[in-house]
Design a protein around this motif. Sequence first.
Motif, PDB file in Angstrom:
ATOM      1  N   SER A   1      -1.260  10.405  -3.219  1.00  0.00           N
ATOM      2  CA  SER A   1      -1.118   9.214  -2.398  1.00  0.00           C
ATOM      3  C   SER A   1      -2.459   8.496  -2.377  1.00  0.00           C
ATOM      4  O   SER A   1      -3.465   9.036  -2.807  1.00  0.00           O
ATOM      5  N   GLY A   2      -2.461   7.299  -1.850  1.00  0.00           N
ATOM      6  CA  GLY A   2      -3.702   6.553  -1.753  1.00  0.00           C
ATOM      7  C   GLY A   2      -3.798   5.445  -2.772  1.00  0.00           C
ATOM      8  O   GLY A   2      -4.477   5.584  -3.767  1.00  0.00           O
ATOM      9  N   TYR A   3      -3.057   4.368  -2.557  1.00  0.00           N
ATOM     10  CA  TYR A   3      -3.240   3.192  -3.404  1.00  0.00           C
ATOM     11  C   TYR A   3      -3.055   1.955  -2.557  1.00  0.00           C
ATOM     12  O   TYR A   3      -2.395   1.991  -1.520  1.00  0.00           O
ATOM     13  N   CYS A   4      -3.651   0.885  -2.976  1.00  0.00           N
ATOM     14  CA  CYS A   4      -3.457  -0.414  -2.347  1.00  0.00           C
ATOM     15  C   CYS A   4      -3.286  -1.413  -3.471  1.00  0.00           C
ATOM     16  O   CYS A   4      -3.954  -1.304  -4.487  1.00  0.00           O
TER      17      CYS A   4
ATOM     18  N   SER B   1       0.863  -1.178   0.000  1.00  0.00           N
ATOM     19  CA  SER B   1       0.000   0.000   0.000  1.00  0.00           C
ATOM     20  C   SER B   1       0.896   1.224   0.000  1.00  0.00           C
ATOM     21  O   SER B   1       2.115   1.118  -0.092  1.00  0.00           O
ATOM     22  N   ASP B   2       0.289   2.392   0.117  1.00  0.00           N
ATOM     23  CA  ASP B   2       1.103   3.597   0.036  1.00  0.00           C
ATOM     24  C   ASP B   2       1.855   3.869   1.332  1.00  0.00           C
ATOM     25  O   ASP B   2       2.440   4.935   1.468  1.00  0.00           O
ATOM     26  N   GLN B   3       1.856   2.928   2.242  1.00  0.00           N
ATOM     27  CA  GLN B   3       2.699   3.110   3.428  1.00  0.00           C
ATOM     28  C   GLN B   3       4.180   3.153   3.054  1.00  0.00           C
ATOM     29  O   GLN B   3       4.994   3.702   3.785  1.00  0.00           O
TER      30      GLN B   3
ATOM     31  N   THR C   1      -8.190  -0.286   4.151  1.00  0.00           N
ATOM     32  CA  THR C   1      -8.734   1.068   4.094  1.00  0.00           C
ATOM     33  C   THR C   1      -7.886   1.898   3.155  1.00  0.00           C
ATOM     34  O   THR C   1      -6.663   1.797   3.173  1.00  0.00           O
ATOM     35  N   LEU C   2      -8.547   2.685   2.363  1.00  0.00           N
ATOM     36  CA  LEU C   2      -7.818   3.584   1.468  1.00  0.00           C
ATOM     37  C   LEU C   2      -7.817   4.971   2.094  1.00  0.00           C
ATOM     38  O   LEU C   2      -8.835   5.429   2.600  1.00  0.00           O
TER      39      LEU C   2
ATOM     40  N   GLY D   1       2.250   7.022   3.109  1.00  0.00           N
ATOM     41  CA  GLY D   1       0.803   7.220   3.201  1.00  0.00           C
ATOM     42  C   GLY D   1       0.199   6.444   4.353  1.00  0.00           C
ATOM     43  O   GLY D   1       0.900   5.840   5.157  1.00  0.00           O
ATOM     44  N   LYS D   2      -1.110   6.469   4.430  1.00  0.00           N
ATOM     45  CA  LYS D   2      -1.782   5.875   5.568  1.00  0.00           C
ATOM     46  C   LYS D   2      -2.767   4.768   5.183  1.00  0.00           C
ATOM     47  O   LYS D   2      -3.609   4.401   5.992  1.00  0.00           O
ATOM     48  N   SER D   3      -2.734   4.293   3.970  1.00  0.00           N
ATOM     49  CA  SER D   3      -3.640   3.211   3.593  1.00  0.00           C
ATOM     50  C   SER D   3      -3.187   1.898   4.221  1.00  0.00           C
ATOM     51  O   SER D   3      -2.016   1.721   4.539  1.00  0.00           O
ATOM     52  N   GLU D   4      -4.142   1.009   4.372  1.00  0.00           N
ATOM     53  CA  GLU D   4      -3.824  -0.300   4.944  1.00  0.00           C
ATOM     54  C   GLU D   4      -4.399  -1.373   4.041  1.00  0.00           C
ATOM     55  O   GLU D   4      -5.505  -1.237   3.529  1.00  0.00           O
ATOM     56  N   THR D   5      -3.637  -2.430   3.861  1.00  0.00           N
ATOM     57  CA  THR D   5      -4.114  -3.542   3.051  1.00  0.00           C
ATOM     58  C   THR D   5      -3.784  -4.851   3.755  1.00  0.00           C
ATOM     59  O   THR D   5      -2.710  -4.989   4.328  1.00  0.00           O
TER      60      THR D   5
END
Lengths: 424, 301
Positions: free
Chosen positions: B159-162, B119-121, B145-146, B125-129
């Motif tokens: 930002s914001g991808y999984c 993910s974008d971590q 969560t995106l 970033g702060k998305s979780e997969t």
Amino acid sequence: MKCVRVLLPLLARDSYGDPLALGQAWGLRRTFSCAQTPNMCLSRGFRTSMRKPTSKPAPTKREEEAQPNPKSLVTFEDPFKRFDQDCRNKATFSHVLNVFCKKDVRRRGHVEFIYAALQKMPEFGVERDLRVYNALLDIFPKEVFVPQNSIQRMFNHYPRQQECGVQVLEQMERYGILPDAETKFLLLQIFGQKSHPFLKYRRMMYWFPKFKNINPYPVPYPLPCDPVDIAKLSLQRISADLDARITVYQMPSVEEKTRITHPYIVGIQSPDQQSLLQKHSPDRPVYVEGPFPLWLKKTCVYYYLLRAELLPPGEKEEEEDIDPERNFYFPMQLDLDLERDLGDDDSFDVNEVEEGPVFAMCMVGSEDQATLAQWIRGLQETNPILGHIPVVFRLESGPLKIQAETEMEETYEEEALQSQKLKQ
Amino acid sequence: MILTFKFLRKAGYSLGCQWTIFCPLARLSFAQCTPRMHSSSYRRPGVLPDNTPPWKNVDFNFKKSIEEVKKHFGLLKKEIVDHWTGPEGRPLIEHLLEQTRVIWEFRSQQDLEQWVVSSDQEIGGKSETYLKLSKNSQTALLYGTLNTSVPHDGETRYSGYCSLRSKMPQGAFNHRKHHDWSSFNALHLRIRGDGRPWMVNLGTEMYFSHQKDDLYNYFMFTRGGPYWQDVKIPFSKFFLSSRGRIQDDQHPAWLDKINTLGFTLGDKADGPFQLEIDFIGVCIDRAHTEEFAYEKYKRNP
């Protein structure tokens, strides 16, 4: 932005020894008008301007050392911040653009202004407005950045301005705005035929229409405001059956006297699901499950299912075999091997994922059991067998509950196991 | 002398996947130790480059090396036997008459180990997969969560991808293998989503090293709801992109050199998402005769 960064050392030098001013300079980084202050603007005018700029040229280093600038703190006003949150709309945004255009004939600092405007666009709610993008491109001075000879054409002519133009187009791309003819003429007028922004425009015009209509499950834009309409739309989408019938069991209303709100209940059931429910044995319960999320572009809606568990493998109902002696004249069952050719087996070699059947779907306005029980009661009118089947509510904590619980830092999964026989 | 090296190389783009390289000669092992497909030149802004010399990253473990030797010689034996049996370890008649092939199915935990979630971590970033088996443990459930909030590092703008990506197929002694799908013309997926659009990425083996970020993409739209959905994407529809930008000169993917298959979500909508995958296969669609869906001549001269 880089342009501002280049100017920063200048600013820092101006206000050397004054940490407050330096801090303000860093605060100014994302804004534009530091390039507009007279002692910092580049002394070079645009190429077409034969006159000297009216504003004072940048002071030389010796002058600075001789007499330090008394105005070390630069007063500055962000034109976008002049408007409160309430009156931020398209009119005020275009007003700011107009004010900037009329301020200076040479549009000094327009690159920084456009970058700042691009950032503010979502706040003003104009990020999906093509006319605003065109007005933004209109800020660029015309025919100044068009390369005039082969040397200029060979090298990157006015790279900062070209980058800025590409950024405008990229933001359009990001929000899915297709440029129109006006954008094209503006870009041709500003940057010329063989420039990066125009190349970007041509790429957008090539790829956008190709992928415009490939979504097989399109969502209307903008979404209808009425939650009942949204519910109808999304239920039709997820039912995957054109024969499915939508029933609105209850419209949203508020009783005047008792102040009881009636949330909306919209359900959908297809004839296939109805016949499946008819075949369901009354000994086994059916479950109301949910809420499950469904995304319609950027809005999330939740739906509930009425379904049954999968039968255990021992108790699977055998389909009735029609014995061949029932009819002597023609066969009651045909089992022809209609494969086209040797090896033409188009099925995949995987085990089927078996799940319990789905009988009906619904969307409700409030996520409590009473509302869902009302839905079941409404379903009984078309499916009388539901009166004899026990209904179990297996509701997970919905999104509204989750929001309330995150404050308590507790998450619990509510499994309301209440078997209730609903009888009319 | 047989040595086993474990290169704990932090491959930036691929979740820091560990490259376990076995090689009979140390010289060869250094020749191979540059991960080609899974490495990326991406470095987070503000992070110093990793200048530790490669010999510092060697983790020598006698017990592990014995296991590796066993594993790789087992693979070598299997390859030789497979080669004797026929193409890809199956009899020739089966290979010739094959119309569909299931590449990945998700029935057990081992099947999930062939996949990498990211993910974008990685970029702050702060998305979780997460990836797990779903309730009936017959399908894979990709959920999370995106979050499109951009990290404040001054350079990152979006930002914001999984994403979910398959691992590269590897043979004995970690030599590179590729999926050969040249006898098929469509990708077949059985999925159940929540209405969000996904992107399917095909990573193919390219000729030059600067093409290592090239991917072939197409979109996969999910209906949402309780029913499974069969998605068939012809390979001719995949378009070439590099680092997320569509390229001007398009050409069809080399189907005999497929390295990875991936799914990416990045629809700019903050919130939870989920995607259930039953299986991923390839098939022949005889009604589809298109070679390539986009113009191959040079545009934008």
